[in-house]
Design an enzyme around this catalytic site. Structure first.
Site, PDB file in Angstrom:
ATOM      1  CD  GLU A 342      55.093  26.195  40.331  1.00 29.25           C
ATOM      2  OE1 GLU A 342      54.863  27.359  39.820  1.00 29.25           O
ATOM      3  OE2 GLU A 342      56.116  25.636  40.610  1.00 29.25           O
ATOM      4  CD  GLU A 364      61.213  30.654  40.938  1.00 28.47           C
ATOM      5  OE1 GLU A 364      60.603  29.915  41.656  1.00 28.47           O
ATOM      6  OE2 GLU A 364      60.659  30.718  39.493  1.00 28.47           O
TER       7      GLU A 364
HETATM    8 ZN   LIG Z   1      58.912  29.048  41.303  1.00 29.82          ZN
END
Ligand SMILES: [Zn+2]
Length: 895
Positions: A342, A364
C-alpha cells in the site's frame, strides 16, 4: 488495493543472487528483438472512459453531513471547472443520489438536472452555453450511506462498552459517484477539500490533515481538511469514529496508525514497519512522499483487505494490528508485506496513475512486485519470492485457460474494471516486472522508474510511457521484450528433449502454447529467455532466447540431469522427455527448494493440461523427504486438497485420503506440534497447514489432539499458543457437535478482536453436520455475522463443511436479501466464485442460466471464467481420478 489475504513464505539470499545473475544473462540475449508496443503514450483526449472531456474539474470543495442513524447523507459541493469548448451540457457521474440544485457562477444560471442511474451520470443542461475558461459549479445533493462495500459505509463493531458505529469509505474503482457528484474516472485529476459534520466524540480522518475544527452544538462538530494534491477521485478517503492513534515522524512526515479506542498498542508493529518502508521508498523513487502525513487506518471488518487512499490507507483491522496474545507470530510477515504494497501505491497509483483501468497493472503489478522487493530488503529470511510461489502458480493456471486475458486489456466500464483485480493483474504482472528488472539490471531499472515518476508526477500514464522511461535509462529495447508477455494472454510451454552423441549430451528446445482445456487454441509465440542449468550452482546456467525456431544447446555429459528454468524465475512451463525427466527425478533431493517447487508445479500443471498423467506427478512426490522445506510441502498439500475435494462422494475417496495421510503425517510428526522458540523457526505456517489438512483428511490422532488442546484452551487460553489457534479451532469445527458448535459461536460473540471473531465464525461454519450447517447459513441473514464475513462463512459451509448443495439452495432462496445486505460486489461476483466448489457440468449450466450474475459486464466476465473452471474440473475428475485409484492400489500392493 489488495483483495486477497496473502500467505507469506520464505526464500534464500543465495538463491536470489543466483536468480538475479541468471536473469541478466537470460535477458541480455533479448536486446536484438524488434517490434514496439502498440499503445501510444498517455493523452487526456484519447484516453478511454465514458465522460465527455469538454469540461474538467480543477478543485472540489465538498461538504458532507452524514446521519449515522438514518444513513442519509446530505451534501453540497463547489467545483472549480475548466470549460474547454463552449457547451450548455455538463455530464458527470452520480449514482444512487438526488441532486436538488445545480447552478453556475454564483447563481448566474440554474441547470435542468437529468439523472441516468444505468449510466451512473447526471446531465446538467444550462439555458446558455458556458464560455471557454474557468467557472464555478455549485451542487446540492442527498445520497445514502451504505451498510456494505461501496461508497461511504457504516461499520458496527463490538467493544467492552457495547456495540459502536463508525463510518468509512471505499471509492475504488468507481464509487466516489455514490458520495458526491464528480468526474469519476482516473484521468480527471483534481484537488479535493473535504468538510464533514460528525459527532463530537469522533476523530475524523481524511487524506490530508485537519485544517479547522468547530463545535456546532452539544453533540456535533464540523471538521475541515486541507486540500489534497491533484489526484484521481477513487483515492478520496473519509473515516470517522471513536478512534485513537500512535504516531511518529519520518523525514518530516507524520506517520500514524489509527485504531478504534483501546487498540492503538496493537498498531506498534505496523507503525515501525511503515516508518522503515516510507524511508525505503523515499530513497528508491528519489521523490519524497509529498503529503504532510500518512495514516494507516484499521477498520474493524473492513471490506477490502487494504486500499491505498493517498495519505489515509485503510486496512481490514485483522490484517494491520498485531497482538502477540491473539495472533500467530508469523502474522507479522503478512502485515509487513501488505503495508509495503500500500505504501508503494503512494507513488505507483497515487502520484502517477494509469490513464484508464486497461492499464491497472501499472498500479497493481508494480505494487505487488515492490512489496516482495522491499520485504526481501528488510527481511531476507522470510524468503518472500519463494514463499509467494503459490500466487504465481495460480496466475499461470488462470492464464492457461481460454477465459484468460492479456495483462493490458480493454475495459469498457467500472464493473469490468473490478473484474481486472485478479491474478493476472497482480501476480503475472509482478512476475514479468521481476523478469524485466533482471533484464535491464537493478540500477538501470531504478533509474528508469525515477525518471518515470519525475516526468509524470501528479499525472496519468500508459504502459508506453513506462517503456519510454525504462528504455531511456537503460538503452535497451524494453517494449519489444515485454510486449509478448504484456500484450497477449497465455503461458509459453518450453519442450526440452535430450539426446546423446557419444558422451556429449544435447538438449533441443522448442516452444508451444501451454493451455488447459484448449486443444484447439490458436498458436502463439513469445520471446522466451530460457535458462538451462546444471543442478549445482557451480557453473552458470546457459541461456537461450527461444523464438520461432527450435534451439539446440550443449547439456553436459550424457545422462546428466538438465534443469530448465533454474530458480523458477521464468514465466513459462517446461515439459521434458522421459529420459531427462527420469534423470531429474533421481536427482530431486539435490535440487534447491525453488527448483523442487518448480518441478512439482510444472509436473502438476502438465496433468491439468492433459499432457501427463497423475502418476508422473505422484512419482515425483515420492522423491520428497519428510525433512523437506515448507514451500515444497505446501505445493503437495494444495494438490492433495484439490484432489480430495474432487473425490467427494466417490467410494475410492478413503483410499486416497489414507495415502495422503501416510505422506503428510510424518512431516507433522517430524515438526511436532510444539516448537522450542514459538514462530521463530519458519516452520509455524507449515505446521498449521499440516494440522488443517490432516484434520480434513480424517487423521484420528490429529483430530483427537486438536480436541484435547481446544479443551485445555477453554480452561486456560494461555494453554494454546496463538500460532496454533486457527488450525486447532478449524479442526475442532469440522467435527463439531451441537455443544462444541455453540461454544465456538459464543467465543465469536464474546470477542472484540477481529482476528478471533473471524477464527471462530469460520470454525463454526466448517461443521460438517448438515443441521449445524443450516443454522450457520441462517445466521448470515441476521445482523450477527458482520457483512464482511458473510461471503466467507457461506463459502466455508460449502467447502470445508462439505455442504455445497445445502449452501447453494440457501443462496438461491435468499439471493435478494443477501444482495441487498452485501452490496454490488456480492451481486456481481459472489455466486460465480461460490459455484467453483462444484465440479459437475450441470452446475456450470446452472450458473450460465442464473440471471443475476449476468447483470453487469464485469459479472459476465467472472461468470464465464467460473463456468469454464467447473467444466475443466469435471474433465480432470473423469480423466485423472481413475488413474490415481490404480496407482494407489499398485503402490499399496508394493508393485
Ligand atoms: Zn494494490
Amino acid at each position: 488495493m489488495t483483495r486477497h489475504f496473502r500467505q507469506l513464505h520464505r526464500t534464500s539470499e543465495r538463491l536470489a543472487l543466483v536468480v538475479a545473475t541468471m536473469l541478466v544473462i537470460a535477458l541480455t540475449a533479448l536486446t536484438a528483438v524488434s517490434g514496439a508496443a502498440a499503445e501510444p503514450a498517455f493523452s487526456f483526449d484519447a484516453t478511454p472512459g465514458k465522460l465527455p472531456k469538454t469540461v474538467v474539474p480543477i478543485h472540489y470543495a465538498i461538504e458532507l453531513k452524514p446521519n449515522l442513524e438514518t444513513l442519509a447523507l446530505a451534501g453540497s459541493e463547489v467545483v472549480d471547472i475548466e470549460v474547454r469548448e463552449p457547451t450548455a451540457r455538463l455530464v458527470l457521474n452520480a449514482e444512487n443520489m438526488t441532486l436538488s440544485s445545480a447552478t453556475i457562477d454564483d447563481g448566474a444560471q440554474s441547470a435542468r438536472i437529468a439523472l441516468d442511474n444505468d449510466a451512473e451520470t447526471a446531465t446538467l443542461t444550462f439555458p446558455q452555453p458556458l464560455t471557454v475558461g474557468r467557472h464555478q459549479l455549485r451542487i446540492a445533493f442527498t445520497a445514502r450511506i451504505a451498510k456494505s462495500d461501496s461508497g461511504l459505509y457504516v461499520v458496527d463493531y463490538p467493544t467492552d462498552k457495547g456495540n459502536k458505529r463508525m463510518i468509512s469509505s471505499h471509492l475504488a474503482p468507481g464509487d466516489a459517484r455514490r458520495v458526491f457528484p464528480c468526474w469519476d474516472e482516473p484521468a480527471f485529476k483534481a484537488t479535493f477539500a473535504l468538510t464533514v459534520t460528525v459527532p463530537r466524540s469522533f476523530l475524523a480522518v481524511s487524506n490530508m490533515p485537519v485544517a479547522r475544527e468547530e463545535t456546532l452544538n452539544a453533540t456535533s462538530k464540523r471538521v475541515s481538511f486541507l486540500p489534497t494534491p491533484k489526484m484521481s477521485s477513487y483515492l478520496v478517503q473519509l473515516t470517522a469514529g471513536e478512534l485513537e492513534q500512535i504516531s511518529a515522524e519520518v523525514d518530516g512526515v507524520a506517520v500514524s496508525v489509527i485504531t478504534t479506542a483501546g487498540k492503538r498498542a496493537q498498531g506498534r508493529f505496523a507503525l515501525d514497519s511503515a516508518i522503515e518502508l516510507l524511508r525505503y521508498f523515499n530513497d528508491y523513487f528519489a521523490i519524497r512522499y509529498p503529503l504532510p502525513k500518512l495514516d494507516l487506518i484499521a477498520v474493524p471488518h473492513g471490506y477490502v483487505t487494504a486500499m491505498e487512499h493517498w495519505g489515509a490507507i485503510t486496512f481490514r483491522e485483522s490484517l494491520l494490528l498485531f497482538d502477540p496474545a491473539a495472533s500467530a507470530g508469523t502474522a507479522r510477515r503478512n502485515i509487513f508485506v501488505l503495508i509495503a504494497h500500500e505504501i508503494a501505491h503512494q507513488w505507483f497509483g497515487n502520484l502517477v496513475t494509469m490513464g484508464w483501468w486497461n492499464n491497472l497493472w501499472l498500479n497493481e503489478g508494480f505494487a505487488t512486485w515492490m512489496e516482495a522487493k522491499a520485504t526481501e530488503h528488510f527481511h531476507p529470511q522470510w524468503q518472500t519470492w519463494l514463499n509467494g510461489n503459490e500466487h504465481k502458480q495460480s496466475a499461470m493456471s488462470q492464464d492457461a485457460r481460454g477465459t484468460s486475458r492479456a495483462i493490458q486489456h480493454p475495459v469498457a466500464d467500472e464493473t469490468e474494471a473490478s473484474a481486472m483485480f485478479d491474478g493476472i493483474t497482480y501476480y503475472k504482472a509482478a512476475a514479468i516486472v521481476r523478469m524485466l528488472e533482471g533484464y535491464v539490471g537493478e540500477d538501470a531499472f531504478r533509474a528508469g522508474l525515477r525518471r518515470y515518476m519525475a516526468e509524470h508526477a501528479y499525472g496519468n500514464t500508459t504502459t508506453a510511457d513506462l517503456w519510454r522511461a525504462l528504455e531511456a535509462a537503460s538503452g535497451k529495447p524494453v517494449a519489444a521484450v515485454a510486449a509478448t508477455f504484456i500484450e497477449q494472454a497465455g503461458v509459453p510451454l518450453v519442450v526440452g528433449e535430450t539426446s546423446c552423441a557419444g558422451a556429449e549430451q544435447r538438449i533441443v528446445l522448442r516452444q508451444e502454447r501451454f493451455t488447459i482445456g484448449g486443444p484447439d487454441a490458436a498458436p502463439r509465440r513469445w520471446q522466451v529467455p530460457v535458462a538451462v542449468g546444471p543442478l549445482h550452482a557451480l557453473q552458470a546456467p546457459e541461456t537461450a532466447l527461444l523464438q520461432d525456431e527450435p534451439k539446440q544447446i550443449a547439456a553436459g555429459r550424457c545422462g546428466e540431469p538438465v534443469k530448465l528454468n533454474p530458480g523458477d524465475i521464468g514465466y513459462y512451463r517446461v515439459q521434458y522427455d522421459a529420459a531427462a525427466r527420469a534423470a531429474l527425478g533421481r536427482s530431486f533431493a539435490l535440487m534447491s527448494p525453488a527448483d523442487r517447487v518448480n518441478m512439482l508445479a510444472d509436473g502438476w500443471a502438465l496433468v491439468e493440461a492433459g499432457r501427463a498423467s497423475s502418476p508422473t506427478y505422484f512419482e515425483l512426490v515420492e522423491e520428497i523427504g519428510s525433512d523437506d522445506g515448507r514451500t515444497v510441502w505446501e505445493q503437495v498439500i494444495r494438490t492433495v486438497k484439490r484432489l480430495d475435494h474432487l473425490q467427494r462422494n466417490r467410494p475410492e475417496r478413503p483410499a486416497f485420503q489414507a495415502y495422503a495421510r501416510a505422506k503428510l503425517r510424518p512431516v507433522l510428526d517430524r515438526l511436532t506440534w510444539d516448537e522450542p522458540r514459538p514462530d521463530a523457526d519458519g516452520a509455524g505456517p507449515l505446521r498449521a497447514r499440516l494440522i488443517r489438512i490432516l484434520g480434513e483428511l480424517g487423521d484420528e490422532d490429529v483430530l483427537a489432539e486438536a480436541r484435547r488442546r481446544f479443551a485445555a484452551f477453554l480452561r486456560d487460553p494461555a494453554a494454546l499458543r496463538p500460532g496454533l489457534r486457527d488450525a486447532v479451532t478449524h479442526v475442532v469445527g469440522l467435527g463439531a457437535d451441537r455443544r462444541t458448535y455453540n461454544t465456538l459461536l459464543s467465543l465469536a460473540r464474546k470477542s472484540t478482536h477481529s482476528v478471533e471473531r473471524e477464527r471462530y465464525y469460520s470454525a463454526a461454519a466448517s461443521a460438517r453436520d448438515p443441521v449445524l450447517a443450516r443454522d450457520t447459513l441462517n445466521l448470515t441473514l441476521t445482523d450477527e455475522v458482520p457483512s464482511t464475513l458473510v461471503d466467507d462463512v457461506i463459502n466455508t459451509v460449502a467447502s470445508a463443511g462439505e455442504q455445497p448443495d445445502l449452501a447453494w439452495a440457501f443462496v438461491k432462496r435468499n439471493f435478494s436479501a443477501l444482495a441487498a445486505k452485501q452490496g454490488s460486489s456480492f451481486r456481481d461476483y459472489f455466486v460465480s466464485n461460490f459455484m467453483q466448489v462444484f465440479s459437475d457440468p450441470a452446475r456450470a449450466a446452472e450458473l450460465a442460466s442464473f440471471a443475476p450474475v449476468h447483470a453487469t459486464a464485469g459479472g459476465r466476465i467472472v461468470a464465464a471464467r467460473a463456468e469454464q473452471a467447473i467444466r475443466l474440473d469435471a474433465e480432470l475428475k473423469a480423466r485423472e481420478l481413475p488413474a490415481i485409484d490404480i496407482w494407489i492400489k499398485r503402490r499399496n500392493a508394493g508393485d
